[in-house]
Scaffold this motif. Structure first.
Motif, mmCIF file in Angstrom:
data_model
loop_
_atom_site.group_PDB
_atom_site.id
_atom_site.type_symbol
_atom_site.label_atom_id
_atom_site.label_comp_id
_atom_site.label_asym_id
_atom_site.label_seq_id
_atom_site.Cartn_x
_atom_site.Cartn_y
_atom_site.Cartn_z
ATOM 1 N N ALA A 60 21.885 1.980 -28.662
ATOM 2 C CA ALA A 60 22.598 1.181 -27.664
ATOM 3 C C ALA A 60 22.249 1.614 -26.257
ATOM 4 O O ALA A 60 22.141 0.787 -25.348
ATOM 5 C CB ALA A 60 24.109 1.294 -27.898
ATOM 6 N N HIS A 61 22.052 2.915 -26.069
ATOM 7 C CA HIS A 61 21.765 3.449 -24.738
ATOM 8 C C HIS A 61 20.268 3.563 -24.459
ATOM 9 O O HIS A 61 19.871 4.261 -23.521
ATOM 10 C CB HIS A 61 22.451 4.799 -24.565
ATOM 11 N N GLU B 167 13.840 -5.670 -33.731
ATOM 12 C CA GLU B 167 13.583 -6.467 -32.526
ATOM 13 C C GLU B 167 14.191 -5.857 -31.266
ATOM 14 O O GLU B 167 13.830 -6.232 -30.146
ATOM 15 C CB GLU B 167 14.117 -7.884 -32.708
ATOM 16 N N VAL B 168 15.112 -4.911 -31.432
ATOM 17 C CA VAL B 168 15.744 -4.274 -30.275
ATOM 18 C C VAL B 168 14.755 -3.378 -29.532
ATOM 19 O O VAL B 168 14.880 -3.170 -28.313
ATOM 20 C CB VAL B 168 16.977 -3.453 -30.729
ATOM 21 N N ALA B 169 13.761 -2.864 -30.219
ATOM 22 C CA ALA B 169 12.801 -1.938 -29.609
ATOM 23 C C ALA B 169 12.156 -2.557 -28.378
ATOM 24 O O ALA B 169 11.762 -3.721 -28.381
ATOM 25 C CB ALA B 169 11.732 -1.551 -30.625
ATOM 26 N N ALA C 57 19.425 -8.294 -24.345
ATOM 27 C CA ALA C 57 20.139 -9.427 -24.951
ATOM 28 C C ALA C 57 21.116 -8.999 -26.042
ATOM 29 O O ALA C 57 21.737 -9.854 -26.676
ATOM 30 C CB ALA C 57 19.117 -10.404 -25.544
ATOM 31 N N TYR C 58 21.294 -7.712 -26.245
ATOM 32 C CA TYR C 58 22.079 -7.221 -27.367
ATOM 33 C C TYR C 58 23.324 -6.483 -26.872
ATOM 34 O O TYR C 58 23.262 -5.675 -25.947
ATOM 35 C CB TYR C 58 21.232 -6.283 -28.240
ATOM 36 N N ASP D 35 32.533 1.962 -37.590
ATOM 37 C CA ASP D 35 31.585 0.881 -37.867
ATOM 38 C C ASP D 35 31.066 0.327 -36.550
ATOM 39 O O ASP D 35 31.563 0.671 -35.468
ATOM 40 C CB ASP D 35 32.265 -0.209 -38.692
ATOM 41 N N ALA D 36 30.091 -0.532 -36.634
ATOM 42 C CA ALA D 36 29.473 -1.092 -35.431
ATOM 43 C C ALA D 36 28.946 -2.479 -35.720
ATOM 44 O O ALA D 36 28.694 -2.840 -36.880
ATOM 45 C CB ALA D 36 28.332 -0.182 -34.961
ATOM 46 N N ILE D 37 28.791 -3.249 -34.671
ATOM 47 C CA ILE D 37 28.042 -4.503 -34.740
ATOM 48 C C ILE D 37 27.033 -4.511 -33.612
ATOM 49 O O ILE D 37 27.224 -3.865 -32.575
ATOM 50 C CB ILE D 37 28.955 -5.756 -34.659
ATOM 51 N N VAL D 38 25.945 -5.195 -33.828
ATOM 52 C CA VAL D 38 24.923 -5.395 -32.795
ATOM 53 C C VAL D 38 24.787 -6.897 -32.623
ATOM 54 O O VAL D 38 24.190 -7.580 -33.451
ATOM 55 C CB VAL D 38 23.579 -4.758 -33.186
ATOM 56 N N LEU D 39 25.387 -7.401 -31.567
ATOM 57 C CA LEU D 39 25.546 -8.834 -31.372
ATOM 58 C C LEU D 39 24.423 -9.392 -30.505
ATOM 59 O O LEU D 39 24.225 -8.968 -29.369
ATOM 60 C CB LEU D 39 26.898 -9.107 -30.699
ATOM 61 N N LYS D 40 23.697 -10.340 -31.076
ATOM 62 C CA LYS D 40 22.672 -11.065 -30.318
ATOM 63 C C LYS D 40 23.245 -12.426 -29.978
ATOM 64 O O LYS D 40 23.621 -13.205 -30.861
ATOM 65 C CB LYS D 40 21.400 -11.215 -31.151
ATOM 66 N N GLU D 41 23.315 -12.708 -28.688
ATOM 67 C CA GLU D 41 23.977 -13.930 -28.244
ATOM 68 C C GLU D 41 23.269 -15.168 -28.767
ATOM 69 O O GLU D 41 22.027 -15.255 -28.767
ATOM 70 C CB GLU D 41 24.031 -13.974 -26.713
#
Length: 644
Positions: free
Chosen positions: A334-335, A385-387, A597-598, A636-642
């Motif tokens: 995330a960071h 795709e976050v990379a 975008a995440y 827990d976590a979510i990684v939200l792509k708009e």
């Protein structure tokens, strides 16, 4: 192009095959492939195995390891193996070992023991780095170079005669001659006037307090001396393998090394981070260090070491409860990290780190730890795709190593209770809780892109902030001295006086446990007798000898705090509103971080939290569409792509 040629996010850990029989290596490769490992760090502490005797190399075992990695689709973060000198070098040249401030030469038997200024050590380091580069320059597994290891961890400084000569050369470059040094160090105090630079020694143990200007230059020198070692290896690698990127693993927010300077010498930043599972607030402090890593080069970085569970070096080494390994890993992404690497792959059978956790624990594939490894590997493949993505921050915290070193000099300050990390966290924590992205910055960087800049402390300050036109907050004991640790003419805040519109008549440090009431709150540790010049008074001290004196002031868009507040929230909310900075509203214990975008939402609590999403999007971890109010399970976590 990413950090390396490996697509997606990097996943793996330190691999020490020399600690295991070769028949184990095949199992390692099979299990790495099963877990989705795509990179392994190798040869960090292998000098004594690669060069068992002077000039005699044994690369055969490492050849086979790299071949196996490549056959299984795993890239190598190849270390130059120079982190620890071999025993034969230490016995032939005892001078390569460091000497303490008390004159004791340290003994071989641990790791990373060397004198940074030793020409013998440097020559051997460069020679080994060249041998490694020539040997593996065309190996298909080579994806990046790993120079040294955690510089300044065990050896930050050495007080031997060679270090003294090196220090004098460094001083000659900075001050030219004894007259320049005398003027900078103020040696007319306590009869320390030098007539020749040859008379200068490192700040060894002395009868009383050592000149703080000498200590400040010593801190600068020690950082530079280690950087020279790194640069010497980098020059060899750049010549032999110009296309392969180089890094070294930082140690989060480390007092000893000026990471702004070090990062400029690297192709990309990498970091080792070990938040304490027993500390429910450790995720805040490590988020601050991750934001520093992202800010050092303003680009993605790499978490090169982290712990799957317990470490081996705390007084009590608590394990990570279920879900925390994954959560901590996603927090690094995330960071801005482009991968998650661990120390280490296979848990050791012997040595000081035999109880340090690993991706493959002692109990093998039947363990909870192995299941955590498999789950994380699968998650990282979903997040490929976050990379490479990178977000922008509207708020910056100022961090200057010279100022830090000066502030925490021993035995010469009004109070030894001002600690820069604590001052940074006091502002960072409420920004973090509001989901507001934060960069860290040196004072001399272009700040025009930020709506709000906060300098919790700038003990050593020039006029770098004078041209900033956004919302500015400056903390106490700032603008006190110049680059030579000499008090500015007219006193504090020195070159910040016109910007802040105040003058400080006297420091008023508070004894431990004492609180001083301030309008809207209370102060601890520090206060000042403040005299406004053309600044508006926002709050005053109440009671005691400072009753009615200004505590917090503002001139234009610049706010000055002459004290440490128990709670900076009222001031922070005010300046955030003035700067029109908004975050992401989340419940306590939930971290919200935007990366391009995440949107990462991470629940650091052991309870379910209800979160209202700011927009409709796809959770990359579950491949489901989410909107409105959702439940976020414990850890827990979510990684939200708009979804637009």
């Amino acid at each position: 192009m990413g950090l390396t040629r490996v697509p997606g996010l990097l996943f793996g850990g330190d691999y020490n095959p020399e600690q295991w029989p070769e028949e184990v290596w095949a199992e390692d490769m099979r299990l790495m492939a099963e877990a989705g490992v795509n990179m392994a760090t190798v040869a960090v502490f292998s000098w004594s195995r690669l060069e068992p005797r002077r000039g005699e190399y044994d690369f055969g075992w490492l050849d086979r390891v790299l071949d196996l990695l490549h056959e299984h689709g795993i890239a190598a973060d190849l270390a130059t193996a120079t982190a620890t000198p071999p025993p034969w070098l230490v016995r032939e040249h005892p001078s390569v070992m460091p000497v303490s401030a008390d004159g004791v030469r340290l003994e071989f038997g641990s790791r990373q023991g060397y004198c940074p200024s030793s020409p013998v050590f440097k020559d051997h380091v460069v020679r080994l780095a060249e041998a490694m580069a020539e040997r593996y320059k065309d190996h298909p597994a080579l994806a990046m170079w790993h120079i040294g290891n955690e510089y300044a961890d065990h050896t930050l400084e050495c007080f031997c005669e060679e270090s003294a000569r090196h220090f004098r050369r460094w001083l000659a470059e900075r001050y030219k001659d004894a007259d320049g040094l005398n003027a900078a160090w103020g040696t007319s105090c306590w009869g320390q006037h030098y007539t020749d630079l040859a008379q200068v020694e490192p700040p060894r143990t002395a009868p009383g307090p050592v000149n703080p200007a000498q200590l400040l230059d010593w801190r600068r020198f020690c950082s530079d001396a280690l950087l020279e070692l790194f640069e010497a290896e980098k020059a060899v690698l750049r010549r032999v393998t110009p296309e392969v990127k180089v890094t070294t693993n930082f140690m989060s927010i480390l007092h000893g090394l000026d990471y702004w300077k070090w990062a400029a010498a690297e192709d990309f930043v990498s970091d080792d981070a070990y938040p304490d599972p027993a500390d429910p607030r450790s995720h805040v402090a490590v988020a601050l260090s991750y934001d520093l890593m992202r800010s050092l080069k303003r680009q993605p970085w790499l978490l090169l070491e982290s712990a799957p569970s317990a470490v081996s070096w705390r007084e009590v080494n608590a394990p990570k409860p279920p879900g925390m390994m994954r959560l901590h890993s996603l927090q690094a992404l995330a960071h801005g990290s482009d991968g998650v690497m661990f120390f280490q792959w296979r848990q050791a059978k012997y040595g000081p780190e035999k109880f340090h956790s690993a991706m493959l624990p002692h109990g093998g594939t039947a363990t909870r730890g192995w299941q955590d490894t498999l789950r994380l590997g699968a998650d990282l493949r979903k997040l490929g795709e976050v990379a490479g993505s990178h977000g922008d921050a509207e708020v910056a915290l100022v961090l200057d190593w010279d100022s830090w070193w000066g502030l925490e000099a021993p035995e010469s300050m009004p109070s030894n209770r001002l600690k820069l990390k604590d001052l940074l966290l006091a502002w960072y924590a409420p920004l973090h809780a509001r989901g507001i992205a934060v960069d860290l910055t040196p004072p001399g960087r272009d700040l025009s892109g930020y709506k709000l800049v906060i300098a919790p402390n700038l003990y050593l300050a020039g006029d770098e902030l004078a041209t900033y036109r956004g919302e500015l907050v400056v903390g106490p004991f700032s603008g006190v001295v110049d680059a030579n640790d000499q008090v500015h003419d007219g006193g504090a805040p020195g070159p910040l006086r016109e910007l802040l519109g105040v003058a400080v008549d006297e420091w008023w440090p508070l004894p431990d446990g004492v609180r001083r009431p301030v309008d809207g709150g209370s102060a601890h540790t520090w206060a000042e007798w403040l005299r406004p010049i053309d600044a508006e008074v926002l709050a005053r001290y109440r009671g005691g000898d400072l009753d009615g004196r200004p505590a917090i002031t503002r001139k234009g868009r610049a706010t000055y705090l002459s004290c440490l507040l128990d709670d900076v929230t009222p001031i922070l909310d005010d300046v955030l509103a003035r700067a029109a900075v908004k975050g992401v509203e989340v419940p306590e214990g939930v971290e919200a971080v935007r990366r391009g975008a995440y949107l990462f939402l991470l629940n650091h609590t052991a309870e379910t939290r209800r979160v209202t999403l700011p927009h409709r999007g796809e959770d990359l971890l579950t491949q489901t569409t989410l909107h409105g109010e959702i439940e976020l399970a414990p850890r827990d976590a979510i990684v939200l792509k708009e979804i637009r």
